[in-house]
Enzyme design. Structure first.
Site, PDB file in Angstrom:
ATOM      1  N   GLU A  51       8.189  33.030 -45.570  1.00 16.13           N
ATOM      2  CA  GLU A  51       7.574  32.651 -46.846  1.00 16.13           C
ATOM      3  C   GLU A  51       6.226  32.255 -46.660  1.00 16.13           C
ATOM      4  O   GLU A  51       5.428  32.222 -47.449  1.00 16.13           O
ATOM      5  CB  GLU A  51       8.621  31.439 -47.283  1.00 16.13           C
ATOM      6  CG  GLU A  51       9.861  31.932 -47.944  1.00 16.13           C
ATOM      7  CD  GLU A  51      10.856  31.761 -46.933  1.00 16.13           C
ATOM      8  OE1 GLU A  51      12.196  31.977 -47.361  1.00 16.13           O
ATOM      9  OE2 GLU A  51      10.461  31.714 -45.432  1.00 16.13           O
ATOM     10  N   PHE A 113      23.229  21.635 -51.321  1.00 12.36           N
ATOM     11  CA  PHE A 113      22.909  22.590 -50.398  1.00 12.36           C
ATOM     12  C   PHE A 113      21.495  23.314 -50.866  1.00 12.36           C
ATOM     13  O   PHE A 113      21.163  23.653 -52.015  1.00 12.36           O
ATOM     14  CB  PHE A 113      23.697  23.650 -50.474  1.00 12.36           C
ATOM     15  CG  PHE A 113      23.558  24.661 -49.307  1.00 12.36           C
ATOM     16  CD1 PHE A 113      23.507  24.509 -48.255  1.00 12.36           C
ATOM     17  CD2 PHE A 113      23.376  25.950 -49.915  1.00 12.36           C
ATOM     18  CE1 PHE A 113      23.288  25.692 -47.223  1.00 12.36           C
ATOM     19  CE2 PHE A 113      23.103  27.098 -48.879  1.00 12.36           C
ATOM     20  CZ  PHE A 113      23.042  26.870 -47.721  1.00 12.36           C
ATOM     21  N   LYS A 163      18.182  26.983 -61.134  1.00 19.29           N
ATOM     22  CA  LYS A 163      18.939  28.070 -61.064  1.00 19.29           C
ATOM     23  C   LYS A 163      19.171  28.205 -62.544  1.00 19.29           C
ATOM     24  O   LYS A 163      19.498  29.590 -63.029  1.00 19.29           O
ATOM     25  CB  LYS A 163      19.780  28.186 -60.078  1.00 19.29           C
ATOM     26  CG  LYS A 163      20.552  29.680 -60.002  1.00 19.29           C
ATOM     27  CD  LYS A 163      21.352  29.825 -58.964  1.00 19.29           C
ATOM     28  CE  LYS A 163      22.010  31.435 -58.714  1.00 19.29           C
ATOM     29  NZ  LYS A 163      22.982  31.487 -57.454  1.00 19.29           N
ATOM     30  N   MET A 482     -10.118  28.181 -28.454  1.00 18.37           N
ATOM     31  CA  MET A 482     -10.912  27.165 -28.808  1.00 18.37           C
ATOM     32  C   MET A 482     -10.594  25.830 -28.515  1.00 18.37           C
ATOM     33  O   MET A 482     -11.228  24.892 -28.235  1.00 18.37           O
ATOM     34  CB  MET A 482     -10.964  26.913 -30.646  1.00 18.37           C
ATOM     35  CG  MET A 482     -12.128  26.002 -31.001  1.00 18.37           C
ATOM     36  SD  MET A 482     -13.708  26.280 -30.799  1.00 18.37           S
ATOM     37  CE  MET A 482     -14.289  27.602 -31.922  1.00 18.37           C
TER      38      MET A 482
END
Length: 574
Positions: A51, A113, A163, A482
């Site tokens: 994601e 959940f 949902k 770096m």
């Protein structure tokens, strides 16, 4: 009257809004939405492998195209995996809408959940957020989300969608809202004329002026006007990292970019200026260094669309709140037909600046000798030559990012795509994917390091499925460069966990995904490898270049100093 479920409303709205791509990853709370997307063919969904990559790809798409990026993730871990990319977009003011599935309404607050309060989690790193409370409000909320993301100071907007709000059994009237009404949100459309007049008066009287311009000029689509204004006045101009390309870097009036690793002449000019015209820049700490020592002799004009940014870090003598494009246009109209008051002083100022330029000419780095490792600077210079400076270049974060910004010369805006404010490793590759999808016939390059690339390398699988002939140039120094540089400078070269001792065989890794990988170990191999890499715009090629692991990025500002306090090499400082 058309009746649609909440999920179908989302799919239809995205079509009506003109969304081209949506980047995401499915999960239980978002499955109704995914089913609706499956049943249409206008909006293309790109299945990423993480994601975070979805947000970076949408971010890259937004930066290159100027349109808001769109992300779809599920609840809980799906949403929290997107947080880093949301923060990246927020810090750099990038328009993005993130649709997050959520557990059903009656379960919210019960630790269900895959439940996370993503509104609460992201509150400090979004421009705004919404939670859908009834399916019928979906079109209006989404319209507001895209409007908020793209107007004023752009930024990411999160929409939390339980949902049950997308259930296919419940249908409501769908009407695409063509207008948005938000009483509490009225972005400024133009700057205060009186303040702009004051600014122009100072500009015409200045003896040592410098334009200091940032990402707000790019996102505000004000680059053409800026170039006109700078040319009319004949002033020097420097940009921030995010503003690279806002003014052509090949032009003689460009001093390059400024700040921690900015050019010697830009930092020196800023320090000694008597007037700084800041447009679309926020006086970030990577520019100012110690604010108590920042540009001690300069008056400051600060133009920004975000009133909270003006005088936030450095006090402005002439604050102007307004869009960069309209303010610049008004400045142009006010300077037309007028001459600067001190042309002799300006000419002397240019002599001083040219002297600073000449001081560092040919001293930026020591080229590699035969038998020595390739210098990373040489790779970027060759990259610029082969692509004629016309490619879209994304980077991750670290030394390779600074070298790309220093040695690839950009004459157009929206071509240098990097994570500036948050400094996100793993940004470059998925951002390049998002750009390539929008500009399939352009050369798109991800300049990365082996540390950053390994954070998002699973997106090779996304490219395998959906195409995306990005070129990945890996400046491989087998370390977190770096970090190692700071350890050299501040920790007596105690390289605590900055060396990568177990790197994969990148050639085998890339080939396992069905792509081509080239390995370059000598300078003589570099140009032929680059020619091969860019022969086909649609072929993904990974170029693994072994570079000098001991090279540092210079110039480098001395911490807590002024802008003129710089390390110029391992043995020189101002």
């Amino acid at each position: 009257m058309e009746l649609l479920s909440g999920a179908d409303m989302i799919a239809r709205f995205l079509q009506d809004e003109g969304v081209e791509y949506i980047y995401g990853y499915p999960g239980g709370a978002a499955l109704h939405i995914y089913d609706a997307l499956f049943r249409q063919d206008k909006v293309k969904h790109i299945l990423v492998r993480h994601e975070q990559a979805a947000t970076h790809a949408a971010d890259g798409y937004a930066r290159a195209s100027g349109k808001p990026g769109t992300v779809l993730v599920t609840s809980g871990p799906g949403a929290t995996n997107a947080v880093t990319g949301i923060a990246t977009a927020y810090m750099d003011s990038i328009p993005m809408v993130v649709l997050c599935g959520q557990v059903m309404s009656h379960l919210i607050g019960d630790d269900a959940f895959q439940e996370t309060d993503i509104i609460g989690v992201t509150r400090p790193i979004v421009k705004h957020s919404f939670s859908i409370r009834h399916p019928s409000e979906i079109p209006e909320v989404l319209k507001k989300a895209y409007y908020l993301a793209a107007t004023g100071r752009p930024g990411p907007v999160v929409v939390d969608i339980p949902k049950d709000m997308t259930a296919p059994t419940e249908r409501y009237e769908y009407v695409y809202p063509k207008k948005v009404r938000m009483r509490s949100y009225n972005p400024v459309a133009r700057g205060h004329t009186g303040q702009i007049k004051k600014a122009v008066e100072l500009m015409l009287k200045a003896r040592r002026p410098v334009f200091y311009t940032g990402g707000g000029v790019v996102t505000g689509r004000a680059c053409e006007g800026l170039t006109d204004l700078v040319k009319r006045l004949g002033f020097p101009i420097t940009t921030t990292l995010m503003g690279i390309g806002a003014y052509p870097q090949s032009d003689a009036q460009s001093l390059g970019w400024l700040g921690m690793h900015g050019s010697y002449e830009s930092n020196m000019a800023m320090h000694h200026a008597d007037l700084i015209i800041a447009i679309g820049a926020r006086f970030d700490d990577r520019v100012t260094n110690n604010t108590s020592k920042f540009c001690p002799t300069a008056k400051i004009i600060h133009v920004d669309i975000d009133p909270s940014s003006v005088s936030k870090t450095v006090r402005a003598d002439v604050p102007i709140v307004g869009p960069a494009a309209s303010v610049i246009d008004e400045m142009i109209s006010l300077v037309q037909g007028k001459e600067i008051a001190n042309p002799e002083a300006l000419a002397e100022w240019w002599k001083t600046i040219d002297g600073w330029r000449e001081t560092r000419r040919g001293k930026l780095y020591e080229p590699s000798r035969p038998g020595e490792p390739i210098k990373p600077q040489e790779v970027i210079e060759a990259l610029c030559r082969v692509t004629r400076g016309e490619a879209y270049v994304t980077t991750d974060v670290g030394q390779h990012q600074m070298f790309a910004a220093q040695y690839y010369k950009f004459d157009k805006p929206n071509r240098f795509i990097t994570s500036g404010g948050l400094g996100t490793m793993g940004f470059g590759f998925p951002a390049a994917m998002g750009i390539k999808q929008h500009f399939p016939d352009e050369q798109v390059i991800c300049v990365t390091g082996e540390g950053s690339f390994q954070m998002m390398m699973q997106e090779l699988s996304t490219c395998k499925q959906f195409g995306g002939g990005v070129k990945i140039v890996n400046l491989n120094n087998a370390s977190l460069g770096m970090v190692r540089q700071w350890q050299d400078l501040n920790y007596k070269s105690r390289h605590a966990h900055s060396y990568m001792e177990s790197l994969p065989d990148f050639q085998k890794l890339i080939e396992s995904y069905g792509f081509t990988a080239l390995r370059v170990e000598t300078l003589e191999e570099l140009e032929p490898a680059l020619e091969r890499t860019f022969a086909d715009k649609h072929e993904l090629i990974f170029l693994d270049v072994l570079v000098d692991p001991h090279e540092h990025v210079y110039p480098m500002q001395v911490p807590l100093g002024s802008m003129r306090d710089m390390l110029l090499s391992k043995t020189e400082r101002t």
